[in-house]
Design a protein around this motif. Sequence first.
Motif, PDB file in Angstrom:
ATOM      1  N   ALA A 146      -3.962   8.808 -29.933  1.00 17.06           N
ATOM      2  CA  ALA A 146      -6.100   8.717 -28.909  1.00 17.06           C
ATOM      3  C   ALA A 146      -6.660   9.707 -29.114  1.00 17.06           C
ATOM      4  CB  ALA A 146      -5.682   8.083 -28.053  1.00 17.06           C
ATOM      5  N   ASP A 147      -5.918  10.720 -28.541  1.00 16.75           N
ATOM      6  CA  ASP A 147      -7.337  12.244 -28.639  1.00 16.75           C
ATOM      7  C   ASP A 147      -7.708  11.901 -30.278  1.00 16.75           C
ATOM      8  OD1 ASP A 147      -6.666  12.539 -26.087  1.00 16.75           O
ATOM      9  OD2 ASP A 147      -5.209  13.736 -26.637  1.00 16.75           O
ATOM     10  N   ALA A 148      -6.903  12.073 -31.544  1.00 17.32           N
ATOM     11  CA  ALA A 148      -7.257  12.370 -32.588  1.00 17.32           C
ATOM     12  C   ALA A 148      -8.678  11.382 -33.760  1.00 17.32           C
ATOM     13  CB  ALA A 148      -5.451  12.278 -33.301  1.00 17.32           C
ATOM     14  N   VAL A 149      -8.419   9.784 -32.500  1.00 17.89           N
ATOM     15  CA  VAL A 149      -9.651   9.309 -33.068  1.00 17.89           C
ATOM     16  C   VAL A 149     -10.180   9.050 -32.438  1.00 17.89           C
ATOM     17  CG1 VAL A 149      -7.128   7.999 -34.557  1.00 17.89           C
ATOM     18  CG2 VAL A 149      -7.640   7.418 -32.387  1.00 17.89           C
ATOM     19  N   GLY A 150     -10.154   9.213 -31.095  1.00 21.36           N
ATOM     20  CA  GLY A 150     -10.731   9.790 -30.492  1.00 21.36           C
ATOM     21  C   GLY A 150     -11.656   8.832 -29.085  1.00 21.36           C
ATOM     22  N   GLY A 151     -10.344   8.280 -28.900  1.00 25.12           N
ATOM     23  CA  GLY A 151     -10.007   6.830 -28.194  1.00 25.12           C
ATOM     24  C   GLY A 151      -9.171   7.095 -26.998  1.00 25.12           C
ATOM     25  N   SER A 152      -9.571   6.206 -25.451  1.00 22.83           N
ATOM     26  CA  SER A 152      -8.511   6.510 -24.331  1.00 22.83           C
ATOM     27  C   SER A 152      -7.404   5.540 -24.092  1.00 22.83           C
ATOM     28  CB  SER A 152      -9.577   5.832 -23.454  1.00 22.83           C
ATOM     29  OG  SER A 152     -10.368   4.889 -23.640  1.00 22.83           O
ATOM     30  N   VAL A 153      -6.332   5.498 -23.804  1.00 24.76           N
ATOM     31  CA  VAL A 153      -5.504   5.148 -23.666  1.00 24.76           C
ATOM     32  C   VAL A 153      -4.850   4.791 -22.625  1.00 24.76           C
ATOM     33  CG1 VAL A 153      -4.044   7.505 -23.776  1.00 24.76           C
ATOM     34  CG2 VAL A 153      -2.396   4.874 -24.474  1.00 24.76           C
ATOM     35  N   ASN A 154      -4.925   3.345 -22.131  1.00 22.66           N
ATOM     36  CA  ASN A 154      -3.527   2.869 -20.969  1.00 22.66           C
ATOM     37  C   ASN A 154      -2.895   2.773 -22.155  1.00 22.66           C
ATOM     38  OD1 ASN A 154      -3.514   1.439 -18.543  1.00 22.66           O
ATOM     39  ND2 ASN A 154      -4.073  -1.151 -19.532  1.00 22.66           N
ATOM     40  N   PHE A 155      -1.349   3.014 -20.231  1.00 20.83           N
ATOM     41  CA  PHE A 155       0.104   3.106 -20.475  1.00 20.83           C
ATOM     42  C   PHE A 155       0.579   2.107 -19.255  1.00 20.83           C
ATOM     43  CE2 PHE A 155      -0.685   7.282 -21.574  1.00 20.83           C
ATOM     44  CZ  PHE A 155       0.129   7.466 -23.225  1.00 20.83           C
ATOM     45  N   SER A 156       1.578   1.226 -19.828  1.00 18.96           N
ATOM     46  CA  SER A 156       2.367   0.971 -18.681  1.00 18.96           C
ATOM     47  C   SER A 156       3.274   1.155 -18.047  1.00 18.96           C
ATOM     48  CB  SER A 156       3.089  -0.105 -18.893  1.00 18.96           C
ATOM     49  OG  SER A 156       4.092   0.216 -20.168  1.00 18.96           O
ATOM     50  N   ASP A 157       3.997   1.244 -16.672  1.00 18.44           N
ATOM     51  CA  ASP A 157       4.439   1.476 -15.195  1.00 18.44           C
ATOM     52  C   ASP A 157       5.842   2.174 -16.237  1.00 18.44           C
ATOM     53  OD1 ASP A 157       4.343   2.748 -12.553  1.00 18.44           O
ATOM     54  OD2 ASP A 157       6.455   1.513 -13.140  1.00 18.44           O
ATOM     55  N   MET A 158       6.148   3.615 -16.381  1.00 21.75           N
ATOM     56  CA  MET A 158       7.657   3.735 -16.822  1.00 21.75           C
ATOM     57  C   MET A 158       8.391   2.864 -16.069  1.00 21.75           C
ATOM     58  SD  MET A 158       9.171   7.404 -17.511  1.00 21.75           S
ATOM     59  CE  MET A 158       9.281   7.917 -15.548  1.00 21.75           C
ATOM     60  N   ILE A 159       8.729   3.559 -14.849  1.00 17.08           N
ATOM     61  CA  ILE A 159      10.137   2.411 -14.507  1.00 17.08           C
ATOM     62  C   ILE A 159      10.047   1.376 -14.648  1.00 17.08           C
ATOM     63  CG2 ILE A 159      10.407   2.208 -11.721  1.00 17.08           C
ATOM     64  CD1 ILE A 159       9.430   4.547 -10.903  1.00 17.08           C
ATOM     65  N   GLU A 160       8.894   0.572 -14.597  1.00 19.33           N
ATOM     66  CA  GLU A 160       8.665  -0.964 -15.112  1.00 19.33           C
ATOM     67  C   GLU A 160       9.242  -0.763 -16.087  1.00 19.33           C
ATOM     68  OE1 GLU A 160       5.205  -3.046 -14.578  1.00 19.33           O
ATOM     69  OE2 GLU A 160       5.036  -2.959 -11.938  1.00 19.33           O
ATOM     70  N   GLU A 161       9.686  -0.723 -17.524  1.00 15.83           N
ATOM     71  CA  GLU A 161       9.257  -0.157 -18.483  1.00 15.83           C
ATOM     72  C   GLU A 161      11.422  -0.239 -18.575  1.00 15.83           C
ATOM     73  OE1 GLU A 161       8.226  -1.914 -20.519  1.00 15.83           O
ATOM     74  OE2 GLU A 161       5.644  -2.071 -20.365  1.00 15.83           O
ATOM     75  N   VAL A 162      11.166   1.743 -18.185  1.00 15.47           N
ATOM     76  CA  VAL A 162      12.210   1.553 -18.474  1.00 15.47           C
ATOM     77  C   VAL A 162      13.610   0.131 -17.751  1.00 15.47           C
ATOM     78  CG1 VAL A 162      14.496   3.186 -17.369  1.00 15.47           C
ATOM     79  CG2 VAL A 162      12.042   3.533 -18.628  1.00 15.47           C
ATOM     80  N   THR A 163      13.478  -0.505 -16.501  1.00 17.35           N
ATOM     81  CA  THR A 163      13.970  -1.388 -15.510  1.00 17.35           C
ATOM     82  C   THR A 163      14.083  -2.418 -16.632  1.00 17.35           C
ATOM     83  OG1 THR A 163      13.249  -0.637 -13.795  1.00 17.35           O
ATOM     84  CG2 THR A 163      13.749  -2.594 -14.116  1.00 17.35           C
ATOM     85  N   ARG A 164      12.868  -2.646 -17.453  1.00 16.63           N
ATOM     86  CA  ARG A 164      12.956  -3.828 -18.350  1.00 16.63           C
ATOM     87  C   ARG A 164      14.338  -3.261 -19.718  1.00 16.63           C
ATOM     88  NH1 ARG A 164       9.305  -6.233 -22.095  1.00 16.63           N
ATOM     89  NH2 ARG A 164       7.902  -4.373 -22.346  1.00 16.63           N
ATOM     90  N   ALA A 165      13.600  -2.220 -20.186  1.00 17.52           N
ATOM     91  CA  ALA A 165      14.628  -2.070 -21.216  1.00 17.52           C
ATOM     92  C   ALA A 165      16.294  -1.600 -20.902  1.00 17.52           C
ATOM     93  CB  ALA A 165      14.583  -0.434 -21.695  1.00 17.52           C
ATOM     94  N   ARG A 166      16.228  -1.462 -19.643  1.00 11.13           N
ATOM     95  CA  ARG A 166      18.053  -1.978 -19.166  1.00 11.13           C
ATOM     96  C   ARG A 166      18.514  -3.281 -19.183  1.00 11.13           C
ATOM     97  NH1 ARG A 166      17.270   2.325 -14.102  1.00 11.13           N
ATOM     98  NH2 ARG A 166      17.480   4.605 -15.723  1.00 11.13           N
ATOM     99  N   GLU A 167      17.645  -4.210 -18.872  1.00 10.65           N
ATOM    100  CA  GLU A 167      17.926  -5.392 -17.924  1.00 10.65           C
ATOM    101  C   GLU A 167      18.019  -6.015 -19.376  1.00 10.65           C
ATOM    102  OE1 GLU A 167      17.590  -9.659 -18.633  1.00 10.65           O
ATOM    103  OE2 GLU A 167      15.709  -8.732 -19.204  1.00 10.65           O
ATOM    104  N   LEU A 168      16.800  -5.836 -20.917  1.00 11.43           N
ATOM    105  CA  LEU A 168      17.123  -6.020 -22.029  1.00 11.43           C
ATOM    106  C   LEU A 168      18.408  -6.015 -22.462  1.00 11.43           C
ATOM    107  CD1 LEU A 168      15.832  -8.138 -24.545  1.00 11.43           C
ATOM    108  CD2 LEU A 168      14.575  -5.667 -24.725  1.00 11.43           C
ATOM    109  N   ASP A 169      18.706  -4.486 -21.921  1.00 13.64           N
ATOM    110  CA  ASP A 169      20.052  -3.582 -22.953  1.00 13.64           C
ATOM    111  C   ASP A 169      21.635  -4.791 -22.907  1.00 13.64           C
ATOM    112  OD1 ASP A 169      21.102  -1.768 -24.860  1.00 13.64           O
ATOM    113  OD2 ASP A 169      21.898  -1.014 -23.036  1.00 13.64           O
ATOM    114  N   GLN A 170      21.723  -4.999 -21.109  1.00  9.35           N
ATOM    115  CA  GLN A 170      22.433  -5.942 -20.988  1.00  9.35           C
ATOM    116  C   GLN A 170      22.743  -7.324 -21.870  1.00  9.35           C
ATOM    117  OE1 GLN A 170      21.535  -6.480 -17.087  1.00  9.35           O
ATOM    118  NE2 GLN A 170      22.762  -4.169 -15.789  1.00  9.35           N
TER     119      GLN A 170
END
Length: 357
Positions: free
Chosen positions: A177-201
């Motif tokens: 994002a810095d290289a292309v002059g953009g601003s980035v909006n991230f999702s919540d890490m805890i929510e994504e990791v929890t979602r990953a674990r459920e999908l992995d199951q």
Amino acid sequence: MSTLQLSLAAIGALTVGAVVVYNAWTSRKHAPRQADPRREILREPVSHAIEPVLDIDPAANGQTDQPQEPVLRDTFTHLSQPDRKAQLDALIDALAAIEVDLPVSGDAALAALPSTRRVGTKLFSVEGFVQDTGQWEVLTPGRRYSAFQAGVQLVNRVGALNNIEFSEFVVKTQAFADAVGGSVNFSDMIEEVTRARELDQFASVHDAQLSFTLCARFAAWSPGYIHQHAAQLGFVPGSIPGRMVLPAAVQGLPPVLSLSFDTHAAMAEDPDQSAIRSFALSLDVPQTSREEQPYARLRDAALTLSAQMDGVVTDGAGQVLSEATLDQIGADLQQLYDALDARELSAGSSQARRLFS
């Protein structure tokens, strides 16, 4: 020399001759079966004789009854190409939106990508939004993009996305994002990791890599003998010795089936003398659409080859598989397909191929 001595000598000579003949017969009987040079392949040559590989790197592929010898129903002489389209999907990726004030060229965006497209063991991807078409696409030189999205795969066969991998994803995305002059909006890490674990199951319960083993009843097989019979069913040499594949109808997609035997036998100085007593026929269930009937083709190929090559179809433990057992396996697979469909991860879809990789 007396008559007795002559008789004994004659008997001895006959005995030695009988032993020699018996040993020659036994040696011939147990020698590996060879390909018949007079036997013609019934199919026309396949246009590509290498194993198709699913390439999921966005920069690389733009997003990777039997009295007769049957020919499986697919035709590969003219293979179609997979569509070039975006891969990122909120169902199986953690996404980050990147806004830019001015359009960015595809060349500049490609130059800003990190050197590796992996975050730990997970695939890292960046796509651009083409305002004229209103579509997301893999970054392409000569295009101009008004926005970007970065993503990291939540799950693969190695496991679920973890906190460390998500943090690495944040670092790589922010650098882009810095290289292309953009601003980035991230999702919540805890929510994504929890979602990953459920999908992995879910993935661990519904993953299936099915394999049948064909064992020789009596005489072993040479590599050429296996190749000749498998080629009758449409198999072509794979990317490594001792492997053949049944290609998909679309070039670049994973093979429908694979056949594998001892690599050392295939690489021997004189392969014709290599004795192979078993080989495996395999189906990676999530990689192939159920509409292709991959299990029916696996079953037909196993039964056909076992009949033609004087072998038996067994499981991994050497237990002979009966028709009833094969029927039950097919019924179980239909339930698996239904579960994948219900989760919008249908076998053979791009999401399933990525998730189960």
